[in-house]
Each structure stands twice: as C-alpha cells, then as structure tokens.
Design an enzyme around this catalytic site. Structure first.
Site, PDB file in Angstrom:
ATOM      1  N   ASP A  80       6.323  18.495  -4.586  1.00 46.41           N
ATOM      2  CA  ASP A  80       5.308  17.511  -4.198  1.00 46.41           C
ATOM      3  C   ASP A  80       4.083  18.183  -3.585  1.00 46.41           C
ATOM      4  O   ASP A  80       3.075  17.523  -3.317  1.00 46.41           O
ATOM      5  CB  ASP A  80       5.876  16.517  -3.158  1.00 46.41           C
ATOM      6  CG  ASP A  80       6.903  15.593  -3.785  1.00 46.41           C
ATOM      7  OD1 ASP A  80       6.764  15.295  -4.981  1.00 46.41           O
ATOM      8  OD2 ASP A  80       7.834  15.161  -3.085  1.00 46.41           O
ATOM      9  N   ASP A  97       7.013   7.951  -2.315  1.00 42.57           N
ATOM     10  CA  ASP A  97       8.315   8.286  -2.882  1.00 42.57           C
ATOM     11  C   ASP A  97       9.243   7.106  -2.669  1.00 42.57           C
ATOM     12  O   ASP A  97       8.982   6.287  -1.804  1.00 42.57           O
ATOM     13  CB  ASP A  97       8.917   9.455  -2.073  1.00 42.57           C
ATOM     14  CG  ASP A  97       8.638  10.761  -2.773  1.00 42.57           C
ATOM     15  OD1 ASP A  97       7.951  10.718  -3.773  1.00 42.57           O
ATOM     16  OD2 ASP A  97       9.102  11.808  -2.278  1.00 42.57           O
ATOM     17  N   ASP A 129       8.544  14.805  -0.266  1.00 37.98           N
ATOM     18  CA  ASP A 129       9.502  15.585   0.521  1.00 37.98           C
ATOM     19  C   ASP A 129       9.904  16.876  -0.163  1.00 37.98           C
ATOM     20  O   ASP A 129      10.347  17.803   0.482  1.00 37.98           O
ATOM     21  CB  ASP A 129      10.751  14.751   0.852  1.00 37.98           C
ATOM     22  CG  ASP A 129      11.399  14.177  -0.394  1.00 37.98           C
ATOM     23  OD1 ASP A 129      10.926  14.509  -1.503  1.00 37.98           O
ATOM     24  OD2 ASP A 129      12.359  13.396  -0.285  1.00 37.98           O
TER      25      ASP A 129
END
Length: 1196
Positions: free
Chosen positions: A788, A454, A784
């Site tokens: 996901d 990310d 997070d």
C-alpha cells in the site's frame, strides 16, 4: 581472563572486521563469511546461538553496546532559548525598526544637549522615551516569538519520541521470541524478519524462506533483491522486506551500520566534529588566501571515531569535505522534486501572504514618501529653514512610522496561528487515536472529499474466525468434530495449516476475558483457531517440523494471492502445501476428496458447481473464502494425484510446481463489521465525503460488507468493479491508464474488489489529478500492507494501521491510526476542519485590523502630517492581533456542526465572501469612528485638539483606545465565519480565549492610564472611557447589521485566495530563490520584495512545510532546525560536481544521496513549492526510508 556474564570479554571478531564484512555483497559476501568459518562460526565468535539467541542479561547487553555501539544515532541537541531569541531577531522588519529606534535614541541625546528653546528642551527631555519604547516593544515581540518556538519544539520532541516508541522488532532471546524496541537491539541478536518489516540493523541471513528485499533506499535500484545463506546473505538497515521471512544475525548497529555510515557522511552525527570543522574552515580560508586559487583546498582528515573504517571507495577526508559544505549552510534550490504538491491550506496562505505583503509594503513606502515630502515642503520651502540636526530626528520618526505600518500590514501572526492551531490539534488528536506524523496532514484531512478505505481491520474488526467449512463434500456452518472428518484427511489438513502459515502467527491464551489473543497474520490465526476448534494442537506439529527443514517457501504476495511451503515427506520425496484465495487455488487443483475421503478428479464442471454452491453463498454472507490443498512428489511408484521424481525438482519453476494440486477443504472466514463503522460512514456522507472500499477480497464478500457498512445502498446508481474490469475500462490499447477514461469510472465507483496495489495507486492518482469536479478532489487513503506504500504516499493524506500495519506502510503514511478504526478517521476530519476554520477566524480578525491600521496611518500621514497611531501603539496593536489573538482563536474546540457542511476542496477561496463581507463591514465602521474622532472628536467630546501636537494628548489617546476597544470586541465577532448570529456561543468553553481577552483589556487600561510619554497616552476620565467602550461595543451591534446583508449579493471577486495551488507555486519558487539569504546566485532582491520577505518566509518555513514538519519526520538530520536539514542536502546537491569531480567514485556515492524523498523535501519551503514529479536518471539513496525508525530511536 576477564569474563562477562560467564563468557570471555574479548569477542572473536572486531567491530572493524564486522564493518568490512557488511560492505561486501553477493558471492563476495558469501566468500567473506566463509573466511570467518561461516555464519555458525561468526555466531560463536559473538557468543550467541542461532536458535536460542542472547541471554538478554543487562551486563551482557551493556558490554555489547560499549564494544559495538548502540542502535541509535546521536541526536542534535535542541536549540536553547537564547538561540531561538537570536533567530527571532533576524527578522528583516524588526532589524529595520531596531536600527531606526537606535538612530532616534542617538539623535534625541544629541539634541537634548544643544537645544535652547523651552519647547525643544521639553521634547529633548522626553525624546529618548519613544526610541526606548520601540526597542522594548521589539524585545517583547522577540521574547514572545522565541517562547512560542521553544514550547513548540518541546511539544514536537515529545511527539517524535512517541512515534519512535511505537517501533518494535522480533528478536529471539533465551529461546523465546520477544518484541523489543529497535533501540535495544545489539550486535549478536538473532532477529526474525518477515514480510513488511523495515530492517533496524545490518545482519547476516541465517535461514530464509523466499526472502526478497527492497534495497532501493540504499542503492536506488527498484528491483527486489533475493537473499539467502548461499548466494547473498547480507541484509542492511533501512531496507524493506518485500517477501518471505527468515532469521538474521545482527552484525552492525547505529552509526556502524551501512545506513548509519551514510548518515554520518551526510552530517547527521557530526556534532562532536563541529568545533574542528570551524577551525578547519578558518585554516582553509588562510590557505585560500595563500594559494588564491579556487578549488584546490583540501580539508584535513577527520578524527573522531564515527568514521572509522569508511568504505574503501570513499577517501578518508570525504565526510569532512561534506560537513564543511553543510556547516557553511549553503542552500540551493532543490534540484528535483519528489513529493506531493503543497498542502491545500499552505498553498492558499502563501498566495494570500504574497498579496498582503505587496499591498502593505506599497502603502508603507507611500506613507514614508508623503510624510517626508510634506515635511520638506513645509520646513524648507514654505518656512525657508536651513538644515539642522533636529530635522534628522523628524525624518527618522517619519521613517519609523512607515516601518511600523509595514509591521502591522504583514501578517506575521499567521504562521503562529497555524502553528498553534496545528500543535493544539495534534496533541488532542492523539487522544482520538490519531498519531499525526506530518503536521499538514491534520489540516488537509479537513478538506478531504474522498476516502479510499481498506476493508480488513479498518471497516471490520480484524478478528477473524472460521465459521463455515467444506470438507469431503460436506458443508458445515459450525466447526466440525475431528471424528467427523476422515482420519487421513484430518491429519493432513492440520499439518497443512500448521506448517503452511508463518511461524510468527500464533494464538496466545487470553490475558483477560475469554477471547484468545491473535498474534501475527489474522487470516492464518483464524485457520490456527480452526485447528484448535477441532480439538488438535498446531504447536506440536511445528515442533516436529521446524522452519530449518523447509525445502522451499513461496510466500504470500499480492500477485500470487496464495502461500505454499515444501517440506520433506516421510518415506522420501517432498510434500507441498498451498493455501490462498479460493478461486485462485481451486484453478490449480486437479483432484479433490469427495464423500468419505475418496479421491476424485476435479473437473471444470465440478469446479463451477463448487463456486456456485459453496464459495459464492459464503462470499455473499461477507465471508472470506480460503482453499487449502497439497501435492506430493515421490521417488517411487506414484499414485494418481502424486508426481514421480528421480531427482530434486526445479523449485524455481513455480508454475509447474504449484499445479495439479489436491483440494483438502474450503473454509469461510468471518471478519465482522465494526459496530461503530456504519454510523461513521453516514457522518462522512453527510459531511460531503465519498467513502470507497478498495479490497483484495472476492467481489461478493466486498459487496456484502459494503452494504453492511452503508457504503452502497440498494437502488443507488453506483459501480462495483473487480480489478480486471477496472483496468479494462481505464486503459487504452497500449495498456496505459488514461485520465479521461478514469474520469468516466471513478465518480460512480464505490467498491473495487480483487484489486492489486497498482490498481489502488492508479485510482488514487486518477482522483487527485482529475479536473471533473469543480473544487478538485482531496483524497485520503488507508492501508496496512507493504504494497500500500505507493498509494499512501500519493494520497493527500495516508492513514496507516497502528496495530495491523507493516513498518513500510507506517513509513509511507501521514497519520497512524493507533486503534485501526475507521471512526478515528472521522475524528481526524473534524479536527482538520477545525484547524482550517481556526485559521480562517484568525484571518478574518487580523485582516480587519490590518486594513484599518494601515488606512488610518496612511490617511493620517497625508492629512495631519502624523500618524494618529504612534509607532509604539501600533506595535502593541500588532502584539494583540498577532500573538495573543492567534492564541485565543487557534485553540477553539471542534463541534459536531463541522461535519454538517461540505468540504472546501482545493480551489475554494480561503477568505469566503461571508468573511470578506465581515472584514469590509467592520473596517467601514471602525474607519468611520476613527476619522470622525480624528477630525471632529475634539469638538464632540469638548477636549483640546491633538493634531500637530508633539506631546501626548487626550484626543489622540481616545483614538488609540477606541481602536483597541473596537479590535477587542471584533475578536468576539471573528469567532464565527459562516454568518452565525450568536457570536457568544461556545465562548465560555474555551478558557484560553476569555483569559487572553480579559488580560488584554486590563493591559490596555494600564497602558492608557500609566503609559504617558512611552506610549504617547494621556489619562482619560470615566466619561471618556465610557465613550471608548460605547464605540467598542458598537462593533458587536454593527456585526449583526453586517450579517443581515445577503452574501449572494457580494461579487465573487471579493473572495481571496482562490485558484489552483499549482497556478502560483512556480512564482513562489522564483520569489524564494531571490530571497534565499544563503543563495550563492548573488541576485539582489528588489526593495519591495525585501520588505515583505518576513511575512512570506516565516509563513513558508514555519507554517506547515517548515520546522514543525521537520520535527515530525523521523530523519535524524539536524533535528533542531529546518534550515540545517535542508541545507545539508542542498549543499550536497550544489557542491557535488564542483567539489568532487576529482573523485568520480565519491561523486557517485554522494549523487545517490540527493533523494530525500517525500517528507524531507517537504521540510524545505523551497522544495515544497514544486509539484512536478521529475524522472531522475541517477540512482538515489532514499534517506527518508533509510532513516525511518531504525536509526532514530533517540535522534530527536
């Protein structure tokens, strides 16, 4: 009347009524709540306030726990040391040895009483010592194993507590929002729920904004269920909040919640019933004998309060039927596999154990056969003796030698080495901010070839601030003054930010230093900071417009990429505020405020100009751009940018409601790259790991950040794609993602921008399944958000953010980064590689000893009719090389050099050609020395020959001592596996290694000098000791010679443990089904298989997929044993149709429970071997997600 904390002690509603209430759904639930007078009335009955919450006084909390239960599921007590000793004794090879030793003892006593010749008398006198020595050796091995298991168990309980201590939840107490541990939640608490939460208890919704919940963990239905006070107010523990926010009144906790009831049903909290179950099983057996009819037995209803008020559809004796099944410990192969394939190392080790097991058992059997045949020919054919009892003693001794060869051949120290290495690493990794939830992740990370990261929070600091703004056609590179903004627009903007952000996002005064603390969503905190920056207070607006007044909230999700809130407007009608990704929101805008606050039409041309001149330059500076807009719905005369309404609009028609907006401003939010990230990424690239950025941000922002981090370098041949373009390239005409198309994209892809969770999942799956690269990719993913989850589960290693991560992401992950920092991932790579190397070092050392000991015993048996190494001596060697060496070699610390080599990948052989060169080279040296000593040692050293002697001799003692010395010095050689010349490097940084080495040395001296008949040793002179040391030290010099041989010249066939894991997982599954001691198939394993079952099953269950894994999984099953956990479930699966066919409702309930999802199924060695994702046609109860942290605060 008794009072508690100033209120009556008697509640207006009972535990039973609350449980019945929580069993209802939808309109039935609404009706049931209304029967009790509505939610507000239930709050009064529970002495709580929807706005103020509970008082939080200790007396009140305790009373509530006593009345309604605490939010924990009672844990299984840990296994006692004696239980672990008993388990270690179940080992097949040890049992064979014990029986043989007892037979030997019995015979020696029997012979001692009826021998007449002096020689026989002498042997009879000391004959019992060998049998006793073997028994004592077995006891030592068992105690060491049990002690290791015991310390391991304690370590993991500590780790489990740490994982669970991390889980906190927002409740309102005394009118303030507080974060408390989920174990402290009580009935009557008012909880704030928001996107990404994992609900810790059952409750009733008091107020909700677009609340949608994923109840698949309970129902198996994947559709998100909309919740609200008026149509479906029941929310259940273990379910996930996928959208929206709200407040709920807690009505059931712990074993009384819906998930708790299921756990009780599954046998998680049936400790208090185990005694009853045993009794009932005996009764059932008696009844069965009476009836002698299958399938008719009925268990008595359960007493004990954990099943009070079971759901109506489930008959009263259900739990007991089940627990009876689980108590029987029937284990069946898993019906379906819902998990990742084996960890890279585990797959390779399994294959290796099978190969070694076959080789060892073949040679052991051959040794016994040759010894017995030789004995029979010599005594009965050549000497013409008749059978006597003393011959039985000889045959038993031959059998003992064969079993001992097997004990030495099977590498049972391997699981121990893996276990110790992993346990040691996990402990140390916690200091490096890696909280490992699944042990195998630690080792898999060392093989990682790709990291999909990310951007926000991992590569950047996740401390967001507004640094640029565009208001009324004026671009400011600093925060403007409120007086510079037209008043009506300024006020509207402040209201838009304050109201249209989650009320859980706040800016707190700094605790230390001068930085304000951001709580909640960081993007919203940046906007709230902007409000404070222009000198206004957002809290006063929130106080004027509480959440209860909101008409409708369209919460942020990955599809909308925006959030909108509708509130009543002063003067009638409604006002909608919207904020989100600038290109998304601007497309919905029809008006914009120009210079001096004049309203203008927002044409397509103006939109393009704004994107070109404002948004793209901001994005190229690495800023995240957010647009803020609004729309008014008025009952009277409408302005040009307002909508006239006669009655309330249809708020569900989002398409038309959130449209024709008026743009207030565009802001650029900076999230600076962490200082240490560029260096960490450079280390990854040097270590052969490709870092890819997958972000929902604008492509220009993503490119800018990727360049700052060093993920992309100017002039490189790489791809930067947006989600739409990525999908266009990888999908065929039917919209299906195709592997061959993906294979054209992923090798060059470095940045995927504006990606959806599905894109992330598709990319990860595509890289893992790809066969383009020779060694197959091993992928790590960071995430997070709730969305996901699928990618984190699919990845070989999923990293969740400890600070910014949602509960759902943490649940799906393997490792939690407690500091949300990318550099911690690099440390995880280093530790992972260290684990892999530690195990390789141990293998290199152990296989050398295996090869030598087995060949010496075999050839000795053929040539001298006796093994030069006696049974007790081999058990001692086995102890050195297994337990002690695994301790010494598994605790080496990682060095930065580990990051200078490429990852091994999935298919690289476990034993490389360099290692095989070392193993074979050292084996040749050791065998040469031992056979020289065996056949001509008596001449060279001028001592009497020990061949054919029944008493301990110096000759055979020297052979044993030299072998141990060579083994000890070779342990130093084994510390290096990549052909390094300096084997002493770093040796003194590891006190465990040199302490064990010296300790073994001293023990050996004691055994040689004082072992006497028990160890078949005779004391040696100083000169003889020097010879033994000389041969031992020779292994170090010979090691240098072996290192000089170029590895390239060694044929590839000599590397072991290569090949794709999936090629042999099926075979293993078959093999294990055969050995399952509890299997009801009744298949008898072949003799050869039984002999190496120990190495294989221990390796399988204990290494990585086994009990350790289970102890790290927050599932309150039998927390003390893998088998228990897996058998409970398997008993379900197996007995389901047969036992419960008479109760279809129950059968369905139970059938739903067979999905233990990824992690629980990994606890089973049987399940673990299977890597095919089956499509389940039945709804499932996903116990892994249910169990999560909510019910396991103490369930360890």
């Amino acid at each position: 009347m008794a009072t508690i904390d100033g209120r009556p002690a008697q509640y207006g509603i009972t535990l039973k009524q609350l449980r019945e209430l929580m069993e209802t759904r939808g309109s039935e639930g609404v009706a049931k709540v209304n029967e009790y007078g509505g939610v507000q009335e239930i709050c009064k009955k529970l002495y709580t306030s929807p706005s103020e919450g509970l008082s939080g006084s200790a007396v009140d909390m305790e009373h509530r726990r006593e009345t309604f239960g605490s939010n924990t599921i009672p844990p299984k007590p840990p296994k006692t040391f004696l239980q672990l000793v008993w388990e270690a004794l179940q080992d097949v090879t040890l049992i064979i040895l014990e029986i043989a030793a007892i037979v030997s003892l019995g015979l020696s006593f029997y012979l001692a009483s009826d021998e007449s010749t002096p020689e026989a008398e002498d042997e009879g006198k000391h004959g019992w010592i060998e049998g006793l020595a073997i028994l004592i050796s077995v006891i030592v091995v068992v105690l060491v194993t049990a002690f290791n298991d015991y310390t391991k168990e304690r370590q993991f309980r500590g780790l489990q507590n740490r994982i669970e201590g991390e889980h906190k939840f927002s409740v309102i107490r005394q009118g303030e929002v507080k974060q408390i541990s989920v174990g402290d939640i009580v009935v009557g608490d008012i909880c704030q729920v928001k996107y990404g939460d994992l609900l810790p208890a059952d409750g009733i919704v008091i107020q909700s904004n677009d609340l949608k919940i994923d109840e698949s963990s309970l129902t198996g239905e994947s559709d998100h269920v909309k919740k609200g006070e008026g149509f479906d107010p029941m929310v259940l523990s273990g379910t996930h909040v996928m959208e929206g926010s709200g407040k709920m009144l807690v009505t059931a906790v712990g074993v009384n919640s819906q998930a708790g009831i299921i756990f009780t049903l599954l046998g998680a909290a049936v400790d208090q019933q185990e005694a009853e179950i045993k009794k009932k099983r005996k009764e059932a057996k008696k009844q069965r004998k009476k009836k002698s009819l299958p399938g008719e037995e009925e268990a008595a209803p359960v007493t004990g309060n954990s099943h009070v008020g079971m759901p109506g559809s489930v008959s009263e004796n259900t739990p007991n039927k089940h627990t009876e099944a689980s108590a029987n410990h029937t284990s069946a192969p898993a019906a379906e596999s819902h998990k990742k394939e084996k960890s890279v190392l585990q797959a390779k080790l399994t294959k290796l154990a099978i190969q070694i097991g076959y080789a060892g058992s073949s040679i052991a059997a051959l040794t016994v056969v040759i010894l017995i045949v030789q004995f029979c020919i010599e005594h009965f054919v050549m000497n013409g003796e008749s059978w006597q009892v003393k011959h039985a003693k000889k045959l038993v001794r031959n059998f003992i030698i064969g079993v001992t060869v097997l004990v030495v051949a099977v590498p049972e120290g391997l699981p121990l080495a893996v276990t110790l290495s992993l346990a040691y690493s996990v402990k140390k990794m916690m200091k490096d901010n890696n909280l490992v939830r699944h042990l195998d992740a630690c080792e898999t990370m060392g093989n990682a070839t790709a990291i999909c990261s990310d951007k926000t929070g991992t590569l950047t600091t996740n401390r967001m601030t507004v640094v640029q703004s565009y208001i009324c056609e004026k671009l400011s590179k600093t925060i403007p003054k409120f007086s510079d903004i037209p008043a009506h627009i300024g006020n509207m903007l402040i209201q838009a930010i304050a109201v249209n952000s989650a009320y859980t996002s706040r800016i707190m005064p700094p605790e230390e230093g001068d930085l304000f603390k951001q709580v909640g969503n960081k993007t919203e905190c940046a906007l709230l900071g902007f409000v404070q920056g222009i000198g206004k207070n957002y809290q006063t607006i929130r106080d004027d417009i509480p959440e209860e007044t909101f008409k409708k909230v369209y919460t942020f999700n990955s599809v909308r990429k925006s959030m909108s809130t509708v509130i009543p407007r002063q003067g009638g009608g409604y006002r909608l505020f919207s904020k989100g990704a600038s290109e998304i929101v601007l497309k919905k805008c029809a008006f914009i405020y120009g210079r001096d606050g004049h309203l203008e039409k927002f044409t397509r041309e103006m939109q393009d100009r704004l994107v070109r001149q404002v948004i793209e330059p901001m994005a190229c500076d690495g800023l995240r751009t957010i647009s803020i807009a609004y729309r008014d719905f008025v009952p009277g005369k409408a302005e040009i940018n307002q909508v006239h309404i006669d009655n309330e609009p249809n708020w569900d028609d989002e398409e038309n409601i959130v449209n024709n907006l008026t743009c207030l401003c565009v802001v650029g939010i900076e999230d600076p790259v962490r200082d240490e990230v560029p260096d960490a990424i450079k280390k990854c690239q040097r270590a052969g790991i490709t870092v890819r950025m997958v972000t929902g941000d604008n492509i220009n922002t993503a490119r800018s950040i990727a360049t700052k981090c060093g993920i992309i370098k100017p002039g490189d041949d790489f791809l930067i794609l947006e989600g739409k373009e990525f999908n266009r390239r990888i999908r065929d005409s039917n919209g299906e993602a195709q592997q061959h198309l993906l294979d054209k994209v992923w090798p060059k892809l470095r940045v995927l921008a504006r990606s959806s969770p599905t894109d992330k999942y598709t990319l990860v799956k595509g890289i893992i399944d790809s066969k383009v690269s020779e060694n197959r990719e091993v992928v790590a993913v960071t995430g997070d958000g709730t969305n996901d989850g699928p990618a984190l589960k699919k990845a070989d290693v999923g990293f969740a953010m400890g600070i910014a991560g949602t509960d759902v992401a943490k649940e799906a992950s393997d490792i939690i980064l407690t500091d949300d920092n990318f550099t911690s991932i690099v440390k995880a790579v280093m530790w992972g590689r260290n684990v892999y190397d530690s195990i390789a070092k141990f293998l290199q050392f152990q296989l050398t000893v295996n090869v030598v000991a087995v060949i010496v015993a075999f050839i000795g048996a053929c040539a001298v009719q006796d093994s030069p190494l006696k049974a007790v001596q081999m058990l001692w060697v086995n102890l050195i090389m297994d337990t002690l060496a695994s301790l010494a070699l598994a605790t080496e610390l990682p060095t930065p050099d580990l990051l200078l080599r490429k990852p091994y990948g999935r298919t690289k052989p476990l034993i490389s050609r360099t290692m095989m060169k070392n193993i074979l080279g050292q084996a040749v040296y050791q065998l040469t020395v031992i056979f020289t000593l065996l056949f001509v040692g008596d001449y060279l050293l001028d001592i009497p020959s020990g061949r054919g002697m029944t008493v301990p001799t110096q000759h055979f003692t020297i052979i044993f001592n030299t072998f141990v010395m060579m083994t000890l010095f070779n342990e130093i050689n084994a510390r290096k596996i990549h052909g390094q010349r300096n084997v002493f490097q770093g040796m003194f940084t590891n006190p465990i290694f040199y302490s064990i080495w010296l300790g073994t040395w001293v023990s050996q001296v004691v055994i040689i000098e004082f072992g006497d008949v028990a160890f078949s040793t005779a004391g040696l002179t100083v000169e003889q000791w020097l010879w033994c040391l000389f041969f031992g030290f020779g292994t170090l010099l010979w090691g240098q010679v072996v290192t000089t041989v170029p590895t390239r010249k060694i044929p590839k066939i000599l590397s072991w443990g290569r090949g794709h894991p999936e090629e042999y997982t099926e075979a293993i599954t078959l093999a294990e089904d055969k050995f399952d001691p509890d299997s009801q198939e009744g298949k008898k394993p072949r003799a050869g298989q039984i002999l190496w079952i120990r190495g294989l099953t221990r390796l399988q269950t204990q290494v990585i997929g086994g009990e350790l894994q289970e102890r790290l999984i927050p599932v309150p099953y039998s927390k003390s044993s893998t088998d228990q956990a897996i058998r409970v479930v398997n008993a379900f699966r197996q007995g389901l149709d047969a036992r419960y066919s008479d109760n279809p409702t129950l059968a369905e309930v139970l059938r739903k429970q067979t999905s233990l999802s990824k992690r629980l199924s990994q606890t089973s060695s049987i399940d673990y071997a299977d890597n095919v994702m089956d499509e389940l046609t039945i709804p499932e109860i996903d116990v892994e997600r249910l169990s999560s942290h909510s019910h396991t605060e103490t369930a360890v």
